[in-house]
Design a protein around this motif. Sequence first.
Motif, PDB file in Angstrom:
ATOM      1  N   ARG A  80       3.161  -0.558  -0.487  1.00 25.94           N
ATOM      2  CA  ARG A  80       2.762   0.464  -1.461  1.00 25.94           C
ATOM      3  C   ARG A  80       1.378   1.036  -1.162  1.00 25.94           C
ATOM      4  NH1 ARG A  80       4.195  -2.578  -6.943  1.00 25.94           N
ATOM      5  NH2 ARG A  80       3.590  -4.321  -5.621  1.00 25.94           N
ATOM      6  N   LEU A  81       1.273   2.309  -1.416  1.00 24.55           N
ATOM      7  CA  LEU A  81       0.042   3.028  -1.090  1.00 24.55           C
ATOM      8  C   LEU A  81      -0.338   3.920  -2.273  1.00 24.55           C
ATOM      9  CD1 LEU A  81      -1.816   3.392   1.363  1.00 24.55           C
ATOM     10  CD2 LEU A  81      -0.469   5.397   1.951  1.00 24.55           C
ATOM     11  N   LEU A  82      -1.601   3.864  -2.620  1.00 22.87           N
ATOM     12  CA  LEU A  82      -2.078   4.618  -3.770  1.00 22.87           C
ATOM     13  C   LEU A  82      -3.396   5.284  -3.380  1.00 22.87           C
ATOM     14  CD1 LEU A  82      -1.149   4.571  -6.833  1.00 22.87           C
ATOM     15  CD2 LEU A  82      -2.970   2.900  -7.175  1.00 22.87           C
ATOM     16  N   MET A 119      -5.002  -6.695  -2.499  1.00 24.76           N
ATOM     17  CA  MET A 119      -5.037  -5.240  -2.327  1.00 24.76           C
ATOM     18  C   MET A 119      -6.053  -4.927  -1.241  1.00 24.76           C
ATOM     19  SD  MET A 119      -5.295  -4.140  -6.320  1.00 24.76           S
ATOM     20  CE  MET A 119      -4.380  -2.623  -6.440  1.00 24.76           C
ATOM     21  N   LEU A 120      -5.692  -4.006  -0.373  1.00 23.83           N
ATOM     22  CA  LEU A 120      -6.621  -3.584   0.669  1.00 23.83           C
ATOM     23  C   LEU A 120      -7.123  -2.176   0.360  1.00 23.83           C
ATOM     24  CD1 LEU A 120      -4.808  -4.805   3.881  1.00 23.83           C
ATOM     25  CD2 LEU A 120      -7.086  -5.519   3.120  1.00 23.83           C
ATOM     26  N   PHE A 121      -8.428  -2.013   0.410  1.00 22.49           N
ATOM     27  CA  PHE A 121      -9.038  -0.705   0.173  1.00 22.49           C
ATOM     28  C   PHE A 121      -9.476  -0.123   1.508  1.00 22.49           C
ATOM     29  CE2 PHE A 121      -9.694  -0.405  -4.472  1.00 22.49           C
ATOM     30  CZ  PHE A 121      -9.174  -1.641  -4.826  1.00 22.49           C
ATOM     31  N   PHE A 122      -8.943   1.022   1.847  1.00 24.05           N
ATOM     32  CA  PHE A 122      -9.309   1.727   3.075  1.00 24.05           C
ATOM     33  C   PHE A 122     -10.131   2.954   2.710  1.00 24.05           C
ATOM     34  CE2 PHE A 122      -6.624  -0.158   6.411  1.00 24.05           C
ATOM     35  CZ  PHE A 122      -5.748  -0.910   5.641  1.00 24.05           C
TER      36      PHE A 122
ATOM     37  N   GLU B  40       7.330  12.256  -2.525  1.00 21.82           N
ATOM     38  CA  GLU B  40       8.335  12.517  -3.574  1.00 21.82           C
ATOM     39  C   GLU B  40       7.874  12.118  -4.970  1.00 21.82           C
ATOM     40  OE1 GLU B  40       8.799  11.072  -0.692  1.00 21.82           O
ATOM     41  OE2 GLU B  40      10.514  11.983   0.327  1.00 21.82           O
ATOM     42  N   LEU B  41       6.910  11.233  -5.043  1.00 22.85           N
ATOM     43  CA  LEU B  41       6.396  10.769  -6.337  1.00 22.85           C
ATOM     44  C   LEU B  41       5.992  11.930  -7.248  1.00 22.85           C
ATOM     45  CD1 LEU B  41       5.404   8.218  -7.972  1.00 22.85           C
ATOM     46  CD2 LEU B  41       3.184   8.546  -6.876  1.00 22.85           C
ATOM     47  N   THR B  51       9.872   3.855  -8.643  1.00 25.88           N
ATOM     48  CA  THR B  51       8.617   3.147  -8.348  1.00 25.88           C
ATOM     49  C   THR B  51       7.988   2.582  -9.631  1.00 25.88           C
ATOM     50  OG1 THR B  51       7.062   4.998  -8.630  1.00 25.88           O
ATOM     51  CG2 THR B  51       8.139   4.807  -6.466  1.00 25.88           C
ATOM     52  N   GLY B  52       8.674   2.796 -10.761  1.00 27.75           N
ATOM     53  CA  GLY B  52       8.207   2.178 -11.998  1.00 27.75           C
ATOM     54  C   GLY B  52       7.350   3.048 -12.892  1.00 27.75           C
TER      55      GLY B  52
END
Lengths: 146, 144
Positions: A80-82, A119-122, B40-41, B51-52
């Motif tokens: 997962r990427l945010l 969690m990894l912060f880039f 797509e989110l 994805t919740g």
Amino acid sequence: MVSVDELRGMIGKEAKVEVTQIEKGMIKKAAEAIGDPNPLWQDEKRARKTKYGGIIAPPGLLITAMMSGSRPEGSMPFQRLLAGGGEWEFLLPIRAGDVITSTTALADVYEREGKAGKMLFFIFETIHKNQLDEVVAKSRSTLINY
Amino acid sequence: MAKQIFYEDIEEGAEIPALTKHITRRQLVMWAGASGDYYELHYDKDFAQSTGVPDVLVHGRLKAALLGQLITDWIGEEGRLTKLSCSYRGMDLPGEDLLCKGKVTKKYVKDGEHYIECEVWTQNPKGERTTPGTATIVLPSRGR
């Protein structure tokens, strides 16, 4: 899995160079995408009377349309990427006709323990230069991989 | 465009005139096209829900660009936004009013330039700050 130390070894390495040809249509599209009717971005006649002497790109063009946070291929261990946030420094106006070269490198990477585990912060840093080799902007973006 | 403001007119603690946005799904698609961010989110509800999250989400960078507009609408043609930063803290959904707001935190003169620092943020209908950040501006001075 790739370790934080290995990832830290990538700091400062140039991840990606992207060249963007700035065009009036692109400036218009970026302004319309956020609903920004400011004549400085779209009305040549009006913009000519300002100190800029013509249309310039809104700050939003850099935020919207220009690379700031490419990820080095295959270096993110989690699925997962945010996007965590961004920072932009606007040093010189960007205009239609400019050719902007954006060079992005990993500036920092660190690990935090979150609710969902590690969690990894880039942190990626991008330097944007125009065709005269002047730095027109700098940007930083944070991507969270978990 | 609003009339020109000057450094001397601005007090610490002053509020930036708020900008109200009503983000539609169409606008999310327009922004995806302008940015080349086709995750797509931000336009596929089925994908987003898988994805919740309850629905498609407004892009963080779109909100950052709106904070840019909040500033450029306010500072006029003679003002310059020199720095903007923000965190994508909370989710915003299309169809809701998104308020862009800000407040002056500091003013100072450095190297002959007249700087204003502000906190800026987007706010959802519950009053939560979903994209808190800061902006640095240079304004013209009446003194010259």
